[in-house]
Design a protein around this motif. Structure first.
Motif, short mmCIF file in Angstrom:
data_model
loop_
_atom_site.label_atom_id
_atom_site.label_comp_id
_atom_site.label_asym_id
_atom_site.label_seq_id
_atom_site.Cartn_x
_atom_site.Cartn_y
_atom_site.Cartn_z
N LEU A 42 -4.92 7.03 -0.94
CA LEU A 42 -5.38 8.21 -0.84
C LEU A 42 -4.55 9.18 -1.77
CD1 LEU A 42 -4.33 10.25 2.68
CD2 LEU A 42 -3.06 8.15 1.52
N ILE B 215 -6.45 8.51 6.13
CA ILE B 215 -7.00 7.57 5.24
C ILE B 215 -8.39 7.31 5.62
CG2 ILE B 215 -6.78 5.09 4.30
CD1 ILE B 215 -3.86 5.50 4.98
N GLU C 151 5.78 5.42 0.08
CA GLU C 151 5.65 3.97 1.12
C GLU C 151 7.09 3.96 1.86
OE1 GLU C 151 8.52 2.77 -0.65
OE2 GLU C 151 7.71 0.70 -0.64
N MET C 152 7.36 2.78 2.41
CA MET C 152 8.39 2.85 3.51
C MET C 152 9.37 1.64 3.48
SD MET C 152 6.15 3.97 6.77
CE MET C 152 7.36 3.76 7.93
N GLN D 161 6.65 11.75 5.75
CA GLN D 161 5.97 11.78 4.78
C GLN D 161 5.17 13.12 4.63
OE1 GLN D 161 3.59 8.21 3.86
NE2 GLN D 161 5.29 6.70 4.11
N GLY E 288 0.80 6.13 -0.21
CA GLY E 288 -0.06 7.21 -0.28
C GLY E 288 0.29 7.73 -1.87
N THR F 194 0.98 -1.18 -0.02
CA THR F 194 0.01 0.02 0.03
C THR F 194 1.09 1.15 -0.11
OG1 THR F 194 -0.17 0.07 2.44
CG2 THR F 194 -1.79 -1.06 1.33
N PHE G 151 6.01 7.01 8.55
CA PHE G 151 4.48 7.48 7.88
C PHE G 151 4.25 9.18 8.20
CE2 PHE G 151 -0.02 7.19 8.09
CZ PHE G 151 -0.53 6.38 7.06
N1 URA Z 1 1.60 3.79 3.26
C1 URA Z 1 2.37 4.59 3.35
O1 URA Z 1 3.59 4.43 3.69
N2 URA Z 1 1.97 6.04 3.27
C2 URA Z 1 0.72 6.31 2.94
O2 URA Z 1 0.25 7.53 2.72
C3 URA Z 1 -0.18 5.16 2.76
C4 URA Z 1 0.12 3.68 3.05
#
Ligand code: URA
Ligand code: R2B
Length: 308
Positions: free
Chosen positions: A271, A279, A246-247, A215, A141, A139, A211
């Motif tokens: 999103l 979210i 993402e991460m 971000q 963003g 997943t 996160f």
């Molecule tokens: N995962 C993330 O790292 N960021 C997001 O915004 C949604 C899912």
């Protein structure tokens, strides 16, 4: 602190999975602690030698669901129906195998996936696996893309939009390339063209260490920047080619490349970060989004196995 860029760290290309560690040859036994597997306790070539596809993703439940989905897609259901966790002795990671497909969870963030990858890569090496394709399904963003879009990563970049991963080793910073397999990314984009249920696109993926603040979110427990600064940064990321955040992608790309694994990253966006931080989609909508990368990967695997 010294920065070094190890130019002689070249990717491996002859099909086998490589470990680049001379110390391993001197060890009598290798215990893959976080997977609860080992070279003396398990016959790794017999258990894993036929693996051609490895799919990794953050959540244990999602990776179990992916294994069950692959069981249906490959027509392996029937005999002994339930997919079983191969690592029940640990609750750090879960692992499932369906024919040539291995499905493993990696938790959240660079440290968690990197521990799993060290042990997974050694496992594939000990098992003498050959020509393995590895895909992270996750997943993310989105940046300026419709929520629910599937982004196939062409390059994984860091928070400065650079295609590199910095690892602190002893007290030095080692910089590694995060290049992914371009042919595999194109093949995935090609597969996505046949799926009409959701939008898919190719773009850069930005990988962060957090996160919230990491971000550019305004809704963490800490935040020291304005909405204007946040949007200025995210738009700069967009203009640099970033389509999702993402991460795990940078360390995933760096480690797989050096060890001879053809790697891809396929993440759905939950999103559009240019429109908000929280979210808000329902559980049903989010669950359906998370099946989208799985559908794409199943198509690729079935094509490769000449089942479609
Ligand atoms: N995962 C993330 O790292 N960021 C997001 O915004 C949604 C899912
Ligand atoms: C995507 O989703 C997780 C954070 O919610 C993280 O693991 C990632 O890369």
């Amino acid at each position: 602190n010294q920065h070094i860029n190890i130019g002689k760290e070249k990717p491996s290309r002859n099909g086998f999975v490589y470990v680049k560690n001379p110390h391993l040859d001197l060890m009598e036994e290798d215990i893959l602690y976080h997977l609860d597997l080992g070279t003396k306790t398990h016959n790794l070539p017999a258990m894993f030698g036929d693996i051609k596809f490895v799919c990794v993703g953050g959540s244990p439940n999602r990776m179990k669901a992916f294994a069950e989905f692959m069981q249906k897609e490959l027509g392996h259901e029937g005999e002994d129906n339930d997919v079983k966790d191969i690592c029940p002795g640990t609750d750090r990671y879960s692992m499932y195998k369906v024919g040539p497909v291995l499905s493993i969870s990696h938790g959240m963030g660079i440290p968690s996936i990197s521990i799993m990858l060290h042990e997974l890569i050694k496992l594939l090496h000990h098992a003498k696996c050959c020509d393995v394709t590895i895909i992270r399904i996750g997943t993310s963003g989105g940046l300026g893309v419709e929520p629910g879009s599937v982004v196939i990563t062409d390059v994984a970049v860091d928070s400065f939009f650079k295609p590199q991963f910095e690892q602190v080793i002893l007290d030095r910073v080692v910089t590694r390339s995060t290049e992914l397999d371009q042919d595999l990314a194109s093949e995935l984009l090609e597969c996505s063209r046949g799926i009409k249920d959701f939008p898919a696109l190719m773009g850069h993926t930005m990988c962060t260490y957090d996160f919230y603040e990491g971000q550019g979110r305004l809704d963490g427990a800490l935040c020291c920047f304005s909405n204007e600064k946040k949007l200025e940064y995210l738009k700069r990321a967009y203009n640099a080619g970033v389509r999702n955040i993402e991460m795990e992608s940078t360390v995933f790309a760096a480690m797989c490349r050096l060890c001879g694994l053809k790697a891809a990253v396929v993440c759905v966006t939950l999103l559009n970060r240019l429109e908000g931080d929280q979210i808000k989609a329902s559980h049903e909508v989010l669950a359906e989004y998370q099946r989208r990368p799985q559908q794409l990967i199943a198509t690729l695997i079935k094509k490769r196995l000449e089942l479609i």
